[in-house]
Design an enzyme around this catalytic site. Sequence first.
Site, PDB file in Angstrom:
ATOM      1  CD  GLU A  88      -2.899  -0.172   2.154  1.00 20.89           C
ATOM      2  OE1 GLU A  88      -4.419  -0.677   1.752  1.00 20.89           O
ATOM      3  OE2 GLU A  88      -2.922   0.129   3.112  1.00 20.89           O
ATOM      4  CG  HIS A 148       7.340 -30.194   1.843  1.00 21.35           C
ATOM      5  ND1 HIS A 148       8.340 -31.218   1.520  1.00 21.35           N
ATOM      6  CD2 HIS A 148       8.185 -29.387   2.841  1.00 21.35           C
ATOM      7  CE1 HIS A 148       9.495 -31.354   2.216  1.00 21.35           C
ATOM      8  NE2 HIS A 148       9.258 -30.215   3.409  1.00 21.35           N
ATOM      9  CE  LYS A 177     -10.566   2.644   3.428  1.00 24.99           C
ATOM     10  NZ  LYS A 177     -10.574   3.275   3.944  1.00 24.99           N
TER      11      LYS A 177
HETATM   12  O1  PA5 Z   1      -3.017   1.635   6.285  1.00 25.35           O
HETATM   13  C1  PA5 Z   1      -4.149   2.300   5.649  1.00 25.35           C
HETATM   14  O2  PA5 Z   1      -4.194   3.429   5.673  1.00 25.35           O
HETATM   15  C2  PA5 Z   1      -5.184   1.714   5.141  1.00 25.35           C
HETATM   16  O3  PA5 Z   1      -4.956   0.026   5.004  1.00 25.35           O
HETATM   17  C3  PA5 Z   1      -6.439   1.441   6.155  1.00 25.35           C
HETATM   18  O4  PA5 Z   1      -6.527   0.861   7.623  1.00 25.35           O
HETATM   19  C4  PA5 Z   1      -7.891   0.564   5.904  1.00 25.35           C
HETATM   20  O5  PA5 Z   1      -8.198   0.827   4.851  1.00 25.35           O
HETATM   21  C5  PA5 Z   1      -9.177   1.078   6.962  1.00 25.35           C
HETATM   22  O6  PA5 Z   1      -9.139   1.702   7.258  1.00 25.35           O
HETATM   23  P1  PA5 Z   1      -9.713   2.987   8.287  1.00 25.35           P
HETATM   24  O7  PA5 Z   1      -8.433   2.806   9.475  1.00 25.35           O
HETATM   25  O8  PA5 Z   1     -10.473   4.018   8.109  1.00 25.35           O
HETATM   26  O9  PA5 Z   1     -11.255   2.042   9.011  1.00 25.35           O
END
Ligand code: PA5
Length: 452
Positions: free
Chosen positions: A287, A308, A420
């Site tokens: 990410e 394996h 989202k």
């Molecule tokens: O690292 C990030 O920002 C994302 O993976 C969020 O943690 C994830 O989308 C969840 O978002 P939120 O904490 O706003 O619910």
Amino acid sequence: MKNIEMDITGVLSKTIGEQGIDEKDLYETAMRLDGFKKDVYRSPYPFMDFAVLKSHIPEIKDITESLKRFEIKNLVILGIGGSSLGTETIFHALLHPFHNLESIHQDKRPRYFILDNIDPNKINKVAEIIERDRKKTLLVVISKSGETPETMSQFMLFKDILKSTKNYRQRIIVITDSKKGMLREIVKKEGYPSLPVPEGIGGRFSVLTPVGLFPSSIMGIDIEDMVKGAEDMSSYIKKTPHKKNMAVILAAILYLMDRYGKKMHVMMPYCDRLSAFSDWFRQLEAESLGKAGSGPTPIKSIGVTDQHSQLQLYIDGPKDKCIIFLYHGGEKRQIPDSISYINDLEYLAGKDMGELFYAEFLGTRRSLIEAKTPNLTINVNEINEYSLGALFFLYEMVIAMMGHLYNINAFDQPGVELGKIYTKAVMGKKGLEKQKKTIEKDLTKKRYQIGF
Ligand code: PA5
């Protein structure tokens, strides 16, 4: 012995020839991080601000203490991505591997359920368990944005299950942004105890904030030691010159691997307790760095299990991978000589299971070197709160440094945000009518489907 050590022999060209990294190239890239390092220690990213991280510990402890009167049996954690992966990693590393089974018989700590998905099958099963014991259930709702549909829908569902019990509002703890978002609004209106996700720290960098520390505190994990491990790692990174600096060298290697065409970064812990660490790393790397058409692909693999399953590919498949071993020796268990009539089992009889584990790791590493697949090893000599905190921070810094090398912002996630928005549009959120139409149009187009 040091707590965490890194062995990079297997990525160097002097070990594996032209598939490996030339040392000159490595140190030049590492040098490029020198200025960056100085800058970030002069003006730290929020995830490096230990004064802020530590400032939440007293409140976390107070809330933990105040909950003791409820004799909590079930801890239900609602959150997704960075809001749950850190906790999952900590619990996996530091609790009994079958904690929920054991806790029924002898452990005073609650069973835990981390709901990082909304598949109704699992939700229903957890709901059934909770319904039997609502009064002794603690709900921890975690969302930085306070708007994520998965977490919000789970919250709506589990709040409904708890709401008929006395004092249920004191057994719902919300961890979210201190000012913005729907969750914050709900906290204000309904009066749940809450903890903040500090300003400027996104989900995947939040494990050392209340996001990871509060659930850990409920399970009796020493959160001060965990933050201390991270802080000591931070001082080590700050003061250690680049050639001996694990964060700098690891960032330079992973970046160069991508540049050398080794775009698949396989994290392969030889240690079950660190298997969830690969999930956490997978999100952090993907990410943070998967942007503007580039970025490595992190892959999770487990030693010895995947010897394996995957190893054939790592050895003999395309030369597009580098392997990051996380090794931890761990406990001992003797293999008894219980099948003594088979002579060929003699080499195992009386030996230690840990010895076999180590031999398998050495064998895998050797075969990768012979196949000229780049690999490095991070030895985690002890797994405890301190070393886990240090490991978290090491990787957070590595990714921040890689962001600098790629020249991208490692701290946003526009792709995730877009998904989202479309989800909310499909579900009929007001203001997103245009996005809804786009999806509807997709569905009316001729689809290329085949089936049985
Ligand atoms: O690292 C990030 O920002 C994302 O993976 C969020 O943690 C994830 O989308 C969840 O978002 P939120 O904490 O706003 O619910």
